[in-house]
Design an enzyme around this catalytic site. Structure first.
Site, PDB file in Angstrom:
ATOM      1  N   ALA A  31     -95.517 -23.400  67.482  1.00 53.40           N
ATOM      2  CA  ALA A  31     -95.594 -22.888  66.105  1.00 53.40           C
ATOM      3  C   ALA A  31     -96.376 -21.570  66.140  1.00 53.40           C
ATOM      4  CB  ALA A  31     -96.227 -23.916  65.169  1.00 53.40           C
ATOM      5  N   HIS A  33     -98.031 -18.038  65.865  1.00 53.67           N
ATOM      6  CA  HIS A  33     -98.280 -17.113  64.757  1.00 53.67           C
ATOM      7  C   HIS A  33     -98.998 -15.885  65.302  1.00 53.67           C
ATOM      8  CE1 HIS A  33    -102.322 -18.686  65.030  1.00 53.67           C
ATOM      9  NE2 HIS A  33    -101.902 -19.909  64.742  1.00 53.67           N
ATOM     10  N   HIS A  36    -101.686 -16.370  67.989  1.00 55.92           N
ATOM     11  CA  HIS A  36    -101.190 -16.543  69.365  1.00 55.92           C
ATOM     12  C   HIS A  36    -100.683 -15.212  69.917  1.00 55.92           C
ATOM     13  CE1 HIS A  36    -100.388 -20.680  67.627  1.00 55.92           C
ATOM     14  NE2 HIS A  36    -101.136 -20.970  68.672  1.00 55.92           N
ATOM     15  N   LEU A 185    -105.587 -17.808  60.575  1.00 56.45           N
ATOM     16  CA  LEU A 185    -104.239 -18.249  60.931  1.00 56.45           C
ATOM     17  C   LEU A 185    -104.311 -19.542  61.742  1.00 56.45           C
ATOM     18  CD1 LEU A 185    -102.216 -15.018  61.740  1.00 56.45           C
ATOM     19  CD2 LEU A 185    -102.764 -16.097  59.561  1.00 56.45           C
TER      20      LEU A 185
END
Ligand code: PAF
Length: 303
Positions: A31, A33, A36, A185
């Site tokens: 997942a 974002h 990362h 985030l």
């Protein structure tokens, strides 16, 4: 950019790419974002070969419902990792990292794993993290591994594990990436409704308000600051789990608020559990204390 799924393929691909310079590794649970992406870009800027793993690690989840609900988007993750500069993405099935009959765990003991997240998610959480990270580091053999400062305690625990096991890897901690309104985030943010997302802002706001009150001398003791933080979380519509003011290296609760501090909190918003933290330096305890968050200064490679 290539993808591999087995440990044998991973070892072969890393062996083929090793030699041109440092190997960088970004472990993730997918997942992906912008947080990362910032880790992958940092690895790209410092390393000749950049390896990213995408694996939702079952052993670090204390709550099976949380594991089931964890967002999964492997195809998109591969595209995001490639765009951010990864050379190789490792997408293992659970059996690759936990072979049948697996009976081995890597455990860091003491206050680093028993406090904050360890106290609230159970000691098994960090046992799962250190076990999977040790296996991944062993498979990839990176020179540098990159972790986000949002999981400040995780980064400390992994650094201690690498030090104690004498692993030849530098653990690099990169600054938290936030939305414009301050929300840190997290892959879990995808599960927030618009109304919940608004309430989720109470984490960064509580941290910011607490840091400000410490900076201008309204809060001078850790316990007092932790209480104020808990009240701010609840007032913002989150259900607080903890708000702590601690030493950033040992995670021991802070007494008088001086020197390097870590403000850390966890709260639930609806079904979603969120964490956030802020590093703060109070240069000296005077009648008019001055303070600066570390994020105000040039980002540092490690906490
Ligand atoms: O931070 C994460 O995403 C995970 O805890 C990690 C380090 C990938 C281990 O599963």
């Amino acid at each position: 950019m290539s993808t591999v799924r087995t440990t044998a393929e991973l070892r072969a691909a890393v062996a083929a790419g090793r030699g041109a310079g440092p190997v960088g590794f970004v472990p993730t649970m997918g997942a992906l974002h912008a947080g990362h992406e910032s880790l992958i870009r940092r690895a790209r800027s410092e390393c000749a070969l950049v390896v990213v793993s995408v694996f939702v690690n079952p052993t670090q989840f204390d709550d099976p419902a949380d594991l089931d609900a964890y967002p999964r988007s492997a195809e998109r993750d591969v595209a995001v990792a490639a765009a951010a500069g990864a050379d190789l993405v490792f997408l293992p099935e659970a059996g690759e990292l936990y072979p049948p009959g697996d009976a081995t765990r890597v455990v860091v003991r003491g206050p680093l794993t028993e406090s904050l997240e360890g106290a609230h998610r159970g000691a098994g959480h960090f046992d799962g993290v250190t076990t999977v990270v040790a296996r991944l580091l062993n498979l990839v053999g990176p020179d540098r591994a990159y972790f986000g400062a949002k999981d400040a305690q995780q980064a400390l625990v992994v650094r201690r594990m690498a030090r104690d096991l004498r692993l030849p890897v530098e653990i690099v901690t990169c600054p938290t990436v936030r939305d414009a309104d301050g929300l840190a985030l997290s892959s879990r943010n995808a599960r927030l409704s618009p109304a919940e997302r608004e309430r989720a802002l109470s984490l960064s706001r509580a941290l910011g308000a607490c840091a400000e009150a410490i900076a201008d001398g309204r809060l001078r003791h850790g316990a007092e600051a932790a209480d104020a933080g808990l009240r701010a979380l609840a007032a913002g519509g989150a259900e607080p789990e903890y708000f702590a003011v601690v030493d950033p290296e040992t995670l021991e609760p802070a007494g008088p608020l001086e020197g390097e501090l870590l403000l850390a909190c966890a709260a639930r918003v609806g079904d979603v559990r969120l964490i956030d933290n802020l590093s703060l330096t109070v240069p000296q305890f005077t009648d008019e204390p001055e303070a600066a968050t570390r994020e105000d200064r040039a980002p540092t490679a490690a906490t």
